[in-house]
Design a protein around this motif. Sequence first.
Motif, PDB file in Angstrom:
ATOM      1  N   GLU A  91       0.835  -1.208   0.000  1.00  0.00           N
ATOM      2  CA  GLU A  91       0.000   0.000   0.000  1.00  0.00           C
ATOM      3  C   GLU A  91       0.872   1.261   0.000  1.00  0.00           C
ATOM      4  O   GLU A  91       0.577   2.221  -0.711  1.00  0.00           O
ATOM      5  CB  GLU A  91      -0.933  -0.011   1.210  1.00  0.00           C
ATOM      6  N   HIS A  92       1.943   1.255   0.785  1.00  0.00           N
ATOM      7  CA  HIS A  92       2.854   2.403   0.802  1.00  0.00           C
ATOM      8  C   HIS A  92       3.468   2.628  -0.577  1.00  0.00           C
ATOM      9  O   HIS A  92       3.563   3.764  -1.034  1.00  0.00           O
ATOM     10  CB  HIS A  92       3.970   2.200   1.832  1.00  0.00           C
ATOM     11  N   GLU A  93       3.883   1.551  -1.214  1.00  0.00           N
ATOM     12  CA  GLU A  93       4.446   1.687  -2.560  1.00  0.00           C
ATOM     13  C   GLU A  93       3.413   2.263  -3.517  1.00  0.00           C
ATOM     14  O   GLU A  93       3.718   3.169  -4.300  1.00  0.00           O
ATOM     15  CB  GLU A  93       4.907   0.324  -3.086  1.00  0.00           C
ATOM     16  N   GLU A  94       2.199   1.723  -3.457  1.00  0.00           N
ATOM     17  CA  GLU A  94       1.149   2.143  -4.385  1.00  0.00           C
ATOM     18  C   GLU A  94       0.754   3.601  -4.171  1.00  0.00           C
ATOM     19  O   GLU A  94       0.395   4.290  -5.135  1.00  0.00           O
ATOM     20  CB  GLU A  94      -0.066   1.235  -4.240  1.00  0.00           C
ATOM     21  N   ASN A  95       0.831   4.095  -2.926  1.00  0.00           N
ATOM     22  CA  ASN A  95       0.413   5.465  -2.631  1.00  0.00           C
ATOM     23  C   ASN A  95       1.538   6.489  -2.676  1.00  0.00           C
ATOM     24  O   ASN A  95       1.272   7.664  -2.939  1.00  0.00           O
ATOM     25  CB  ASN A  95      -0.270   5.522  -1.260  1.00  0.00           C
ATOM     26  N   GLU A  96       2.762   6.081  -2.391  1.00  0.00           N
ATOM     27  CA  GLU A  96       3.878   7.023  -2.312  1.00  0.00           C
ATOM     28  C   GLU A  96       4.817   6.924  -3.510  1.00  0.00           C
ATOM     29  O   GLU A  96       5.179   7.931  -4.105  1.00  0.00           O
ATOM     30  CB  GLU A  96       4.696   6.766  -1.034  1.00  0.00           C
ATOM     31  N   GLU A  97       5.217   5.730  -3.804  1.00  0.00           N
ATOM     32  CA  GLU A  97       6.288   5.507  -4.770  1.00  0.00           C
ATOM     33  C   GLU A  97       5.793   5.459  -6.215  1.00  0.00           C
ATOM     34  O   GLU A  97       6.331   6.155  -7.078  1.00  0.00           O
ATOM     35  CB  GLU A  97       6.992   4.196  -4.397  1.00  0.00           C
ATOM     36  N   PHE A  98       4.799   4.642  -6.482  1.00  0.00           N
ATOM     37  CA  PHE A  98       4.345   4.444  -7.859  1.00  0.00           C
ATOM     38  C   PHE A  98       3.859   5.739  -8.511  1.00  0.00           C
ATOM     39  O   PHE A  98       4.239   6.032  -9.650  1.00  0.00           O
ATOM     40  CB  PHE A  98       3.274   3.366  -7.940  1.00  0.00           C
ATOM     41  N   PRO A  99       3.039   6.560  -7.829  1.00  0.00           N
ATOM     42  CA  PRO A  99       2.600   7.808  -8.477  1.00  0.00           C
ATOM     43  C   PRO A  99       3.768   8.751  -8.793  1.00  0.00           C
ATOM     44  O   PRO A  99       3.773   9.410  -9.840  1.00  0.00           O
ATOM     45  CB  PRO A  99       1.649   8.442  -7.455  1.00  0.00           C
ATOM     46  N   ALA A 100       4.749   8.795  -7.913  1.00  0.00           N
ATOM     47  CA  ALA A 100       5.903   9.670  -8.142  1.00  0.00           C
ATOM     48  C   ALA A 100       6.714   9.192  -9.346  1.00  0.00           C
ATOM     49  O   ALA A 100       7.167  10.006 -10.164  1.00  0.00           O
ATOM     50  CB  ALA A 100       6.783   9.724  -6.889  1.00  0.00           C
ATOM     51  N   VAL A 101       6.901   7.892  -9.471  1.00  0.00           N
ATOM     52  CA  VAL A 101       7.647   7.345 -10.614  1.00  0.00           C
ATOM     53  C   VAL A 101       6.872   7.589 -11.902  1.00  0.00           C
ATOM     54  O   VAL A 101       7.453   8.013 -12.906  1.00  0.00           O
ATOM     55  CB  VAL A 101       7.952   5.843 -10.407  1.00  0.00           C
ATOM     56  N   ARG A 102       5.574   7.364 -11.869  1.00  0.00           N
ATOM     57  CA  ARG A 102       4.745   7.614 -13.066  1.00  0.00           C
ATOM     58  C   ARG A 102       4.815   9.080 -13.485  1.00  0.00           C
ATOM     59  O   ARG A 102       4.862   9.383 -14.670  1.00  0.00           O
ATOM     60  CB  ARG A 102       3.296   7.230 -12.801  1.00  0.00           C
ATOM     61  N   ALA A 103       4.797   9.980 -12.521  1.00  0.00           N
ATOM     62  CA  ALA A 103       4.819  11.410 -12.831  1.00  0.00           C
ATOM     63  C   ALA A 103       6.168  11.841 -13.410  1.00  0.00           C
ATOM     64  O   ALA A 103       6.234  12.762 -14.226  1.00  0.00           O
ATOM     65  CB  ALA A 103       4.508  12.228 -11.574  1.00  0.00           C
ATOM     66  N   ARG A 104       7.222  11.161 -13.011  1.00  0.00           N
ATOM     67  CA  ARG A 104       8.568  11.549 -13.438  1.00  0.00           C
ATOM     68  C   ARG A 104       8.965  10.939 -14.791  1.00  0.00           C
ATOM     69  O   ARG A 104       9.786  11.512 -15.510  1.00  0.00           O
ATOM     70  CB  ARG A 104       9.585  11.131 -12.380  1.00  0.00           C
ATOM     71  N   CYS A 105       8.427   9.790 -15.127  1.00  0.00           N
ATOM     72  CA  CYS A 105       8.892   9.029 -16.292  1.00  0.00           C
ATOM     73  C   CYS A 105       7.894   9.084 -17.442  1.00  0.00           C
ATOM     74  O   CYS A 105       6.680   9.106 -17.224  1.00  0.00           O
ATOM     75  CB  CYS A 105       9.124   7.567 -15.909  1.00  0.00           C
ATOM     76  N   SER A 106       8.431   9.054 -18.644  1.00  0.00           N
ATOM     77  CA  SER A 106       7.589   8.951 -19.838  1.00  0.00           C
ATOM     78  C   SER A 106       7.069   7.526 -19.961  1.00  0.00           C
ATOM     79  O   SER A 106       7.587   6.601 -19.322  1.00  0.00           O
ATOM     80  CB  SER A 106       8.391   9.312 -21.084  1.00  0.00           C
ATOM     81  N   GLU A 107       6.061   7.340 -20.804  1.00  0.00           N
ATOM     82  CA  GLU A 107       5.522   5.999 -21.038  1.00  0.00           C
ATOM     83  C   GLU A 107       6.618   5.077 -21.565  1.00  0.00           C
ATOM     84  O   GLU A 107       6.705   3.917 -21.165  1.00  0.00           O
ATOM     85  CB  GLU A 107       4.336   6.055 -22.012  1.00  0.00           C
ATOM     86  N   GLU A 108       7.463   5.589 -22.441  1.00  0.00           N
ATOM     87  CA  GLU A 108       8.557   4.777 -22.987  1.00  0.00           C
ATOM     88  C   GLU A 108       9.529   4.361 -21.891  1.00  0.00           C
ATOM     89  O   GLU A 108       9.970   3.207 -21.840  1.00  0.00           O
ATOM     90  CB  GLU A 108       9.300   5.555 -24.073  1.00  0.00           C
ATOM     91  N   GLU A 109       9.845   5.284 -20.991  1.00  0.00           N
ATOM     92  CA  GLU A 109      10.744   4.952 -19.875  1.00  0.00           C
ATOM     93  C   GLU A 109      10.107   3.900 -18.963  1.00  0.00           C
ATOM     94  O   GLU A 109      10.791   2.966 -18.511  1.00  0.00           O
ATOM     95  CB  GLU A 109      11.077   6.205 -19.061  1.00  0.00           C
ATOM     96  N   LEU A 110       8.816   4.036 -18.707  1.00  0.00           N
ATOM     97  CA  LEU A 110       8.108   3.062 -17.865  1.00  0.00           C
ATOM     98  C   LEU A 110       8.109   1.693 -18.523  1.00  0.00           C
ATOM     99  O   LEU A 110       8.253   0.674 -17.841  1.00  0.00           O
ATOM    100  CB  LEU A 110       6.684   3.537 -17.583  1.00  0.00           C
ATOM    101  N   GLN A 111       7.952   1.642 -19.842  1.00  0.00           N
ATOM    102  CA  GLN A 111       7.988   0.362 -20.554  1.00  0.00           C
ATOM    103  C   GLN A 111       9.392  -0.237 -20.530  1.00  0.00           C
ATOM    104  O   GLN A 111       9.542  -1.447 -20.341  1.00  0.00           O
ATOM    105  CB  GLN A 111       7.485   0.532 -21.984  1.00  0.00           C
ATOM    106  N   GLN A 112      10.415   0.585 -20.692  1.00  0.00           N
ATOM    107  CA  GLN A 112      11.789   0.081 -20.607  1.00  0.00           C
ATOM    108  C   GLN A 112      12.075  -0.463 -19.214  1.00  0.00           C
ATOM    109  O   GLN A 112      12.708  -1.507 -19.053  1.00  0.00           O
ATOM    110  CB  GLN A 112      12.799   1.188 -20.968  1.00  0.00           C
TER     111      GLN A 112
END
Length: 185
Positions: A120-141
Amino acid sequence: MSIDQTLGQTNAEPEVIAVLLGQHTRVKHLFAQVNSATGEAKQSLFDDLRELLAAHETGEEVVLRPVSQQAAGEGVAEAHNAEEKEANKVLAELERLDVNSGDFDARFAEFEKAVLAHAEHEENEEFPAVRARCSEEELQQMGKRLLKAEKSAPTHPHPSAAGSPTGQRVAGPFAAMVDRVRDAL
């Protein structure tokens, strides 16, 4: 179930957060199955859960954490690595217990709460921040690298390497080789 299915590989262009969320769902499902099983079925389900968690945490530490450190902050990344290190210790303890014992059930219940809180901590704190920082291509890589890292990850907990991306990169391949021989025996 094959490791690819367990690890959430569902398409040719995996997006890292989608893969990790799928794995979190699979972890929750396996916890429920272990809790309701008995005998050899319970052992088999616990082994599936153990293997998934070992690979999942390795992938997160090697691929996600370096990015989340920049995106969510060093404190968030360090806290999640510390939680994963503790989870590895408990998972190693659980692995030594008889899955049909009261000791296992009590410790497993505590472990389940900790793992689900961590997710839950990852889903609420970490994942949104990574999504906001990275492009779709970066997320796929990152998704591709995550799945690759998980395929060569250990299948058993290794608390000495857990919680450290560097430790996972250095000790992980050797530990994975030892684990696969151990599993074959």
